[in-house]
Design a protein around this motif. Structure first.
Motif, mmCIF file in Angstrom:
data_model
loop_
_atom_site.group_PDB
_atom_site.id
_atom_site.type_symbol
_atom_site.label_atom_id
_atom_site.label_comp_id
_atom_site.label_asym_id
_atom_site.label_seq_id
_atom_site.Cartn_x
_atom_site.Cartn_y
_atom_site.Cartn_z
ATOM 1 N N UNK A 108 0.865 -1.174 0.000
ATOM 2 C CA UNK A 108 0.000 0.000 0.000
ATOM 3 C C UNK A 108 0.899 1.220 0.000
ATOM 4 N N UNK A 109 0.783 2.098 -1.005
ATOM 5 C CA UNK A 109 1.758 3.189 -1.117
ATOM 6 C C UNK A 109 1.615 4.228 -0.021
ATOM 7 N N UNK A 110 2.756 4.762 0.409
ATOM 8 C CA UNK A 110 2.746 5.910 1.312
ATOM 9 C C UNK A 110 2.225 7.118 0.544
ATOM 10 N N UNK A 111 1.438 7.946 1.223
ATOM 11 C CA UNK A 111 0.817 9.081 0.565
ATOM 12 C C UNK A 111 1.760 10.276 0.494
ATOM 13 N N UNK A 112 1.605 11.048 -0.561
ATOM 14 C CA UNK A 112 2.460 12.202 -0.797
ATOM 15 C C UNK A 112 2.026 13.375 0.079
ATOM 16 N N UNK A 113 3.002 13.994 0.740
ATOM 17 C CA UNK A 113 2.717 15.165 1.564
ATOM 18 C C UNK A 113 3.046 16.466 0.867
ATOM 19 N N UNK A 141 9.828 9.512 -7.144
ATOM 20 C CA UNK A 141 9.573 10.068 -5.820
ATOM 21 C C UNK A 141 10.462 11.291 -5.611
ATOM 22 N N UNK A 142 10.007 12.216 -4.770
ATOM 23 C CA UNK A 142 10.794 13.423 -4.505
ATOM 24 C C UNK A 142 11.773 13.227 -3.356
ATOM 25 N N UNK A 143 11.527 12.233 -2.495
ATOM 26 C CA UNK A 143 12.294 12.020 -1.267
ATOM 27 C C UNK A 143 12.159 13.193 -0.299
ATOM 28 N N UNK A 144 11.159 14.057 -0.529
ATOM 29 C CA UNK A 144 10.948 15.196 0.362
ATOM 30 C C UNK A 144 10.315 14.784 1.677
ATOM 31 N N UNK A 145 9.751 13.585 1.728
ATOM 32 C CA UNK A 145 9.049 13.136 2.929
ATOM 33 C C UNK A 145 9.763 11.960 3.599
ATOM 34 N N UNK A 146 11.003 11.729 3.225
ATOM 35 C CA UNK A 146 11.721 10.559 3.709
ATOM 36 C C UNK A 146 12.448 10.893 5.008
ATOM 37 N N UNK A 147 12.495 9.918 5.919
ATOM 38 C CA UNK A 147 13.157 10.096 7.204
ATOM 39 C C UNK A 147 14.484 9.372 7.262
ATOM 40 N N UNK A 148 15.182 9.559 8.374
ATOM 41 C CA UNK A 148 16.488 8.952 8.537
ATOM 42 C C UNK A 148 16.418 7.429 8.471
ATOM 43 N N UNK A 199 14.904 18.686 3.580
ATOM 44 C CA UNK A 199 16.343 18.478 3.502
ATOM 45 C C UNK A 199 16.771 18.674 2.053
ATOM 46 N N UNK A 200 17.784 19.506 1.800
ATOM 47 C CA UNK A 200 18.213 19.728 0.406
ATOM 48 C C UNK A 200 18.462 18.407 -0.319
ATOM 49 N N UNK A 201 17.910 18.307 -1.509
ATOM 50 C CA UNK A 201 17.944 17.035 -2.238
ATOM 51 C C UNK A 201 19.360 16.577 -2.524
ATOM 52 N N UNK A 202 20.278 17.520 -2.748
ATOM 53 C CA UNK A 202 21.652 17.115 -3.036
ATOM 54 C C UNK A 202 22.303 16.430 -1.837
ATOM 55 N N UNK A 203 21.933 16.850 -0.629
ATOM 56 C CA UNK A 203 22.483 16.187 0.560
ATOM 57 C C UNK A 203 22.052 14.722 0.599
ATOM 58 N N UNK A 204 20.784 14.478 0.306
ATOM 59 C CA UNK A 204 20.282 13.104 0.314
ATOM 60 C C UNK A 204 20.936 12.294 -0.802
ATOM 61 N N UNK A 205 21.006 12.864 -1.986
ATOM 62 C CA UNK A 205 21.542 12.136 -3.132
ATOM 63 C C UNK A 205 23.042 11.878 -2.989
ATOM 64 N N UNK A 206 23.767 12.809 -2.405
ATOM 65 C CA UNK A 206 25.197 12.587 -2.181
ATOM 66 C C UNK A 206 25.419 11.449 -1.199
ATOM 67 N N UNK A 207 24.559 11.352 -0.173
ATOM 68 C CA UNK A 207 24.660 10.241 0.774
ATOM 69 C C UNK A 207 24.342 8.916 0.092
ATOM 70 N N UNK A 208 23.311 8.900 -0.742
ATOM 71 C CA UNK A 208 22.973 7.670 -1.463
ATOM 72 C C UNK A 208 24.070 7.296 -2.455
#
Length: 430
Positions: free
Chosen positions: A81-86, A122-129, A165-174
């Motif tokens: 069941x998909x998580x809903x977009x915020x 996905x935007x990853x704008x709603x993703x947690x640690x 969280x700035x998207x580049x920070x998340x993408x650099x970690x990934x």
């Protein structure tokens, strides 16, 4: 209790031999509680397994399994069941839908699991640690990420959400964890183009090869857009200027990075009336489901079909399509008719549901097909491309079925794969 409800057990499989049945629930593998199908795939990779299963009558079984690593257990589960977009994206297509369509169309999903499993963006704008750590631990790669802009403030404006969280920070970690990412920008004229697009392209190209591709696609505007931020449409002149400015840059990037990286949706070339890039400039077609390279692939396959097509029994066949690909389909059908003796009548369906600015085939409704064919002599049968229907359910956007169209048009309707070979196989079957 949770765990995963077992939807189906493959006959003759390991699970079938262990008397696991549909309706049972798999709680854990080797002591790891299961949250979703990703956990199942991750923890079931070992050759020796201990399964904790709750039978449909409530009895708990603990089952020891030894099998070859390549031998599947044979269990199938419902899709997560998909998580809903915020987010409240200024260009969100769901916000522009009329009432009365299929209920799932109004669901906005924002789920990294579906990105990994099915290629959803996905935007990853709603993703947690915890989710980021899980992606890295379970190597959920590749992911498909809607970036839209790497400038943090502009991205918050586009997504209608602050404190991201700035998207580049998340993408650099990934990227540091060796997670491959495919990305997209939904281009909004006057907002995230110009210097902002330049910044986004540069930032993402700097993360190559972990950011493996970037697709630029046009925003979609429907006639039901009311009470929402005013946005400019992509015009033919805008599309022509964009391609003229950026196609040389895409070639330069491909030369520097060693393979194609930056792509522009087919719709830009169609609107501009410009030829598509050579097919080799699309690389491995990572973005084809995003409307990048679909028409070039169609044209390439059309040449193969025409080379092998044979004469057939005469018939008159109507083929429906959206307005965008009409010219390419029409040219192919004219040439195919000459090779086979079939008379084809391609019909571009005007999109009254969403408005004239929406011209792609996949967003044509059943009612618009009926209206578009009422005054057409359709001949012996009608071919409908499968992209107009919900996969596995056979219904159009407005919940009409193929049977509904047959009743309204009093003609046989055949659903075909939306490719030249799909069309040719259909007519040879006829």
């Amino acid at each position: 209790m949770d765990g995963l409800l077992i939807e189906k057990v493959m006959p003759g499989s390991v699970a079938s031999e262990l008397e696991i049945e549909a309706g049972d629930r798999l709680l854990a593998i080797n002591g790891h509680r299961l949250r979703d199908i990703i956990d199942y795939n991750f923890f079931s990779a070992d050759e020796e397994l201990t399964l904790e299963v709750v039978k449909s009558d409530g009895e708990v079984w603990e089952i020891e399994v030894e099998r070859d690593e390549s031998e599947p257990l044979g269990l199938m589960f419902p899709a997560p069941v998909p998580a809903q977009c915020g987010n409240k994206c200024v260009f969100c297509f769901v916000h522009q839908l009329p009432k009365g369509l299929r209920a799932p169309l109004y669901v906005k999903d924002e789920d990294y699991r579906l990105s990994f499993l099915y290629g959803n963006y996905v935007t990853l704008a709603n993703i947690g640690r915890a989710e980021v750590e899980r992606i890295k631990e379970q190597r959920l790669s590749p992911l498909y990420i809607s970036v839209h802009a790497t400038d943090p403030l502009l991205r918050e404006k586009l997504l209608g959400k602050s404190g991201i969280v700035p998207i580049l920070e998340v993408m650099e970690e990934l990227a540091a964890a060796r997670i491959t990412m495919h990305t997209q920008v939904v281009l909004c004229p006057g907002i995230n183009d110009g210097s902002f697009l330049e910044q986004t392209v540069n930032d993402l190209a700097a993360l190559y090869p972990l950011v493996a591709s970037l697709a630029v696609v046009p925003l979609g505007l429907t006639r039901h857009r009311k009470g929402l931020p005013e946005l400019r449409p992509v015009t033919s002149d805008y599309a022509a200027d964009l391609i003229a400015a950026w196609q040389p840059r895409a070639k330069e990037l491909a030369g520097r990075l060693g393979e194609p990286f930056l792509f522009f949706a087919d719709e830009f070339f169609i609107k501009a009336g410009l030829p598509f890039p050579p097919i080799e400039e699309y690389g491995d077609f990572h973005q084809v489901e995003n409307g990048v390279g679909m028409v070039p692939l169609f044209l390439d396959e059309a040449a193969e079909v025409l080379d092998q097509a044979q004469p057939l029994q005469p018939a008159t066949i109507t083929v429906v399509t959206g307005e965008s690909p009409y010219q390419y389909l029409s040219d192919f059908l004219r040439n195919l008719g000459q090779k086979t003796g079939i008379t084809f009548r391609p019909v571009a369906i005007r999109n009254r549901l969403f408005g004239d600015s929406v011209t792609v085939t996949g967003l044509v409704s059943g009612r618009d097909i009926i209206d578009g064919l009422r005054e057409v002599e359709v001949g012996d049968l009608v071919l409908i491309p499968d992209v107009m229907l919900k996969e596995g359910e056979g219904v159009f956007l407005d919940d009409l079925s193929v049977a509904d169209l047959q009743d309204a048009l009093h003609k046989e309707i055949v659903v075909v794969e939306s490719t030249p070979w799909g069309i040719y196989r259909a007519i040879t079957g006829v």
